[in-house]
Design a protein around this motif. Sequence first.
Motif, mmCIF file in Angstrom:
data_model
loop_
_atom_site.group_PDB
_atom_site.id
_atom_site.type_symbol
_atom_site.label_atom_id
_atom_site.label_comp_id
_atom_site.label_asym_id
_atom_site.label_seq_id
_atom_site.Cartn_x
_atom_site.Cartn_y
_atom_site.Cartn_z
ATOM 1 N N ASP A 191 38.280 30.058 33.147
ATOM 2 C CA ASP A 191 39.352 29.923 33.889
ATOM 3 C C ASP A 191 39.659 31.030 35.008
ATOM 4 O OD1 ASP A 191 42.106 29.832 34.480
ATOM 5 O OD2 ASP A 191 42.820 29.780 32.205
ATOM 6 N N PRO A 192 39.939 30.661 36.340
ATOM 7 C CA PRO A 192 40.042 31.467 37.184
ATOM 8 C C PRO A 192 41.173 32.797 37.090
ATOM 9 C CG PRO A 192 39.951 29.468 38.087
ATOM 10 C CD PRO A 192 40.253 29.351 36.627
ATOM 11 N N GLU A 193 42.177 32.575 36.084
ATOM 12 C CA GLU A 193 43.163 33.432 35.859
ATOM 13 C C GLU A 193 42.486 34.820 35.144
ATOM 14 O OE1 GLU A 193 46.704 32.906 33.887
ATOM 15 O OE2 GLU A 193 46.767 30.705 34.792
ATOM 16 N N PHE A 194 41.618 34.439 34.552
ATOM 17 C CA PHE A 194 40.878 35.628 33.860
ATOM 18 C C PHE A 194 40.236 36.537 34.905
ATOM 19 C CE2 PHE A 194 36.710 37.255 32.662
ATOM 20 C CZ PHE A 194 37.239 37.969 31.535
ATOM 21 N N PHE A 195 39.789 36.172 35.873
ATOM 22 C CA PHE A 195 39.498 37.113 36.915
ATOM 23 C C PHE A 195 40.399 38.097 37.794
ATOM 24 C CE2 PHE A 195 35.972 33.878 36.910
ATOM 25 C CZ PHE A 195 34.704 34.629 36.345
ATOM 26 N N ASP A 196 41.695 37.308 37.756
ATOM 27 C CA ASP A 196 42.764 38.140 38.159
ATOM 28 C C ASP A 196 43.156 39.418 37.205
ATOM 29 O OD1 ASP A 196 43.071 36.296 40.173
ATOM 30 O OD2 ASP A 196 44.497 35.244 39.100
ATOM 31 N N PHE A 197 43.060 38.879 35.811
ATOM 32 C CA PHE A 197 43.115 39.851 34.805
ATOM 33 C C PHE A 197 41.944 41.009 34.968
ATOM 34 C CE2 PHE A 197 41.463 41.122 30.608
ATOM 35 C CZ PHE A 197 42.589 41.694 29.706
ATOM 36 N N LEU A 198 40.779 40.585 35.068
ATOM 37 C CA LEU A 198 39.475 41.435 35.137
ATOM 38 C C LEU A 198 39.618 42.257 36.359
ATOM 39 C CD1 LEU A 198 37.071 41.755 33.409
ATOM 40 C CD2 LEU A 198 35.755 40.399 35.129
ATOM 41 N N ARG A 199 40.173 41.605 37.275
ATOM 42 C CA ARG A 199 40.001 42.417 38.741
ATOM 43 C C ARG A 199 41.106 43.528 38.537
ATOM 44 N NH1 ARG A 199 39.752 45.330 42.104
ATOM 45 N NH2 ARG A 199 39.728 44.855 44.415
ATOM 46 N N LYS A 200 41.849 43.710 37.592
ATOM 47 C CA LYS A 200 43.168 44.712 37.609
ATOM 48 C C LYS A 200 42.760 45.764 36.384
ATOM 49 C CE LYS A 200 46.985 41.851 38.951
ATOM 50 N NZ LYS A 200 47.439 40.646 38.481
ATOM 51 N N LEU A 201 41.860 45.342 35.825
ATOM 52 C CA LEU A 201 41.412 46.416 34.557
ATOM 53 C C LEU A 201 41.053 47.638 35.077
ATOM 54 C CD1 LEU A 201 39.252 44.489 31.924
ATOM 55 C CD2 LEU A 201 41.685 45.118 31.797
ATOM 56 N N ASN A 202 41.239 48.553 34.271
ATOM 57 C CA ASN A 202 41.045 50.077 34.480
ATOM 58 C C ASN A 202 40.610 50.612 33.097
ATOM 59 O OD1 ASN A 202 43.301 51.155 33.736
ATOM 60 N ND2 ASN A 202 44.140 50.907 36.088
#
Lengths: 547, 547
Positions: A98-109
């Motif tokens: 699901d592409p939404e996951f990548f928005d989540f991943l992009r913001k992880l720190n």
Amino acid sequence: MSTQDRLDRGEVKLNSRRQNGVIQPLLTDLYQITMAYAYWRADKTKDTAVFDLFFRKNPFHGEFTIFAGLEECLKFLENFNYSDSDIEYLKDTLPTIDPEFFDFLRKLNADGITVWAIDEGSVVFPRVPLMRIEGPLIVAQLLETTLLTLVNYASLVATNAARYRLAAGKNVTLLEFGLRRAQGPDGGLSASKYAYLGGFDGTSNVLAGKLYQIPVRGTHAHAYISSFSDCEELKCRTMKHKETGEEQDFIEMCKNWKTELAPFFALMKEESSDGELAAFASYALAFPEAFVALVDTSGLLNFCAVAMALNDMGFIPKGIRIDSGDLAYLSTLSRATFERVATKYNLDWFRTLMIVASNDINEETIWSLNEQGHQIDCFGIGTHLVTCQRQPALGCVYKLVAINSTPKIKLSEDVEKVTMPGRKDVFRLYGGDGHALIDLLVQTGEPAPEIGSRVLCRHPFHESKRAWVNPAKVEPLYKMYWKDGKICEPLPQLVEIRQWVHESLKTLRQDHKRNLNPTPFKVAVSDRLYHFIHDLWLENAPIGELS
Amino acid sequence: MSTQDRLDRGEVKLNSRRQNGVIQPLLTDLYQITMAYAYWRADKTKDTAVFDLFFRKNPFHGEFTIFAGLEECLKFLENFNYSDSDIEYLKDTLPTIDPEFFDFLRKLNADGITVWAIDEGSVVFPRVPLMRIEGPLIVAQLLETTLLTLVNYASLVATNAARYRLAAGKNVTLLEFGLRRAQGPDGGLSASKYAYLGGFDGTSNVLAGKLYQIPVRGTHAHAYISSFSDCEELKCRTMKHKETGEEQDFIEMCKNWKTELAPFFALMKEESSDGELAAFASYALAFPEAFVALVDTSGLLNFCAVAMALNDMGFIPKGIRIDSGDLAYLSTLSRATFERVATKYNLDWFRTLMIVASNDINEETIWSLNEQGHQIDCFGIGTHLVTCQRQPALGCVYKLVAINSTPKIKLSEDVEKVTMPGRKDVFRLYGGDGHALIDLLVQTGEPAPEIGSRVLCRHPFHESKRAWVNPAKVEPLYKMYWKDGKICEPLPQLVEIRQWVHESLKTLRQDHKRNLNPTPFKVAVSDRLYHFIHDLWLENAPIGELS
């Protein structure tokens, strides 16, 4: 040594070393990403977890390990963030996600992560978590592979180096010469860094010298000698006297000394290569202050000739390197020769010229040389040190011990592989003589052991193995190194960690450190942790089969 | 396969891979710099040299080696130049050196160097130079350590991987899982790259996937299972049918299948963990198209339940991974179970579900599993592959063989260490059946061996060992890869080199490749080179001692 001590001594600088390449979060196993996605899909983004990073067995048939790699782990946390190109790559690689996951991943720190750790450079033991990583399950899980990569090899090489130091003793210089045989370019860099941390005095690796301010050392190779045919080919022949500045034909001086010394060596001077003399003399012309010659079986005469010529010019040569043959015999022969020359010409420094040995040396070679007697002042150690030939991997693992405050135990048919559940703290208990007695794992929140008050220390798995310990000193091993996106302990310089390795090892009784059949250092659990583990174990015991 | 063939097939792109970090010229031993200075002082800047890069012994008790690392060597040459900060560092480190030397050093590049090399990915043998480096003495010498670093580990891992491939056979998938145990972060990257080159099918290392376009693989860890307690905690429970789009409670479906299948496994369903079912089901929700579950001893029932539920939703699961226990037994048991389910439900794909094994596997494990019989389709291999536990270093050396067109021989008490002097070319001679017969070293300038014309092949050191060979095919092994500052052969893609490893190994007779007591492949010298070596040896024999 506490961090406060170090701060007080002005030895500590924060975030001072950033020249080294940043470790990227994609340096991980794919399953960390796929798990992260499955967690995200299962709506577990708010779940929290505690992971322990530890090993189960000391390397090299020894009974201690040096913990290293912590600073690199912290730098990795500081920079933990997936770049746009990382995300693009992952999207291409995992197209069903699901592409939404990548928005989540992009913001992880790593801001939500807290790391408790033992000081880098400490002597450590099996089962004691070197680091305790707490925070969001997904992030903590994503850190696994990279933290293991950064700790495993660093600790392995540091331990190996510390073992070489113990074998060689404190008065011998140890140099790391392993770059050409290291496992990849950065394998070589890490080896140089952590060998120094573990107790080596320098490296041949120039880039490691530049990046980590490690002393670099080196002389010349055999090819240098082969590239000269005879003294006549030398075009630059003169040297200026160190004091007077008077210029003389240095090559002639070397040749004259060779003629004078030859009878002394019971050699005709024709028996000793003129090309080698040319090589040594030209090298001395380049490095009159730091002349070290690679001496094959027959090179002593040429070396002594050049050394005496240097002496005439006001310089004191450094010594020789032996790279083949019987090192015990050759070093003893060389020393005897130096002593005879010293006596004959009344030159005391000749007696103590440095003898470097560098022929495929490992820890056993050093023990064997010690037994035979030798005259080596410095070992150059390559392959066996950097590849850790005797055991090329440390088996650090990263285990989930709690999720959402619920302790987790991993059972295994192999008792050694059963994990210790829940958040734990660790104390090192010392005896009155200053030696470490035992490492005690307790549940976080338990009262700390107290000086002069006896505490029950139990084997985690064998009920009958337990003892009352009355510590003269209690040292909490964990500090909080990372919280709220920041390194929260000052990071010592490499040279300070190196000193700490030395001090930490000193607290260990000799019998834990000896080469042959060392005594295992005890790692215990508190009575409360013992019962906690065993209650949980029972609760999770399999149904319908004997484990 | 010739480069021309590759060009014709449109498979070759020049300079296509530059994402990887540039190797700096300071990644070298200090003695290369000190020698360079001594040469410069001795006015040897115009001297030219020829160096051979070769190894003396095949690794892993085998009789072949895969040559790898060439492209990285060439990229290093392209970028060979000391930066201002390098020079500053060297000035500080070697303060006694004439500053003029650093102006010289600053301007150095590899434009004067010519490199002849064997194609990357070729099967190669001891004593045959993999690369011949010619040009200015100082530059050629300065390249030594870095070229060795880039070739040694790359070739070692590629060879190790090729051996695993031979052991596993061509129908088994091989995945590299070693990052966490690799020797440093780049050790892990190099391992992934060269394991793929040597015949692996993919890696778990995501960064290696991104940098080198290697297929990446991975499922989930045990921690994923531990992080679930039971099915009730799952918030996301529905899945859409692949074809119809109809949404259903997938968790309920899994639970129902578990109840249905339990008797089939002679288990009460309580004996199989509900947390594990939750973990598998949630993972299947995330990856319905690529469901692989980590199955501990007791996880087969849960896996089959989720697999059947996936089937109901129109998806076909991939399989299981086994990471503990007796792999022969468990894989056979799993396959038998799959077959029973397949038969009962008439689902053929269930029969051929993939079984991945990944528990501390080495080459011997695979041979032993082959002997016992197993049902493993894919091995995930970590520590033993990447650290090359059985022999963690390849001993490539870099030897001066000529200076200013004068051939040089390095003598040694150990005959194996005597170098082969002068510029040499290498031909591989093939028999009528297409198998390689022998590698023949000749002096550069000698007429090449001819098809159908017998040529005398001699052991380099044993006079009586010689044979006439009548080749059906003659392959010159060297190509000029670097000249005038440019790469002058097209560089194949990694996947092409991987294919070349496969083809090159096919030309080797089976008895050279077998695991137990393989036959050594013969490396010979021409009659002319034989006499040349021995004349020079005699000329350089020591005076006054028996060698």
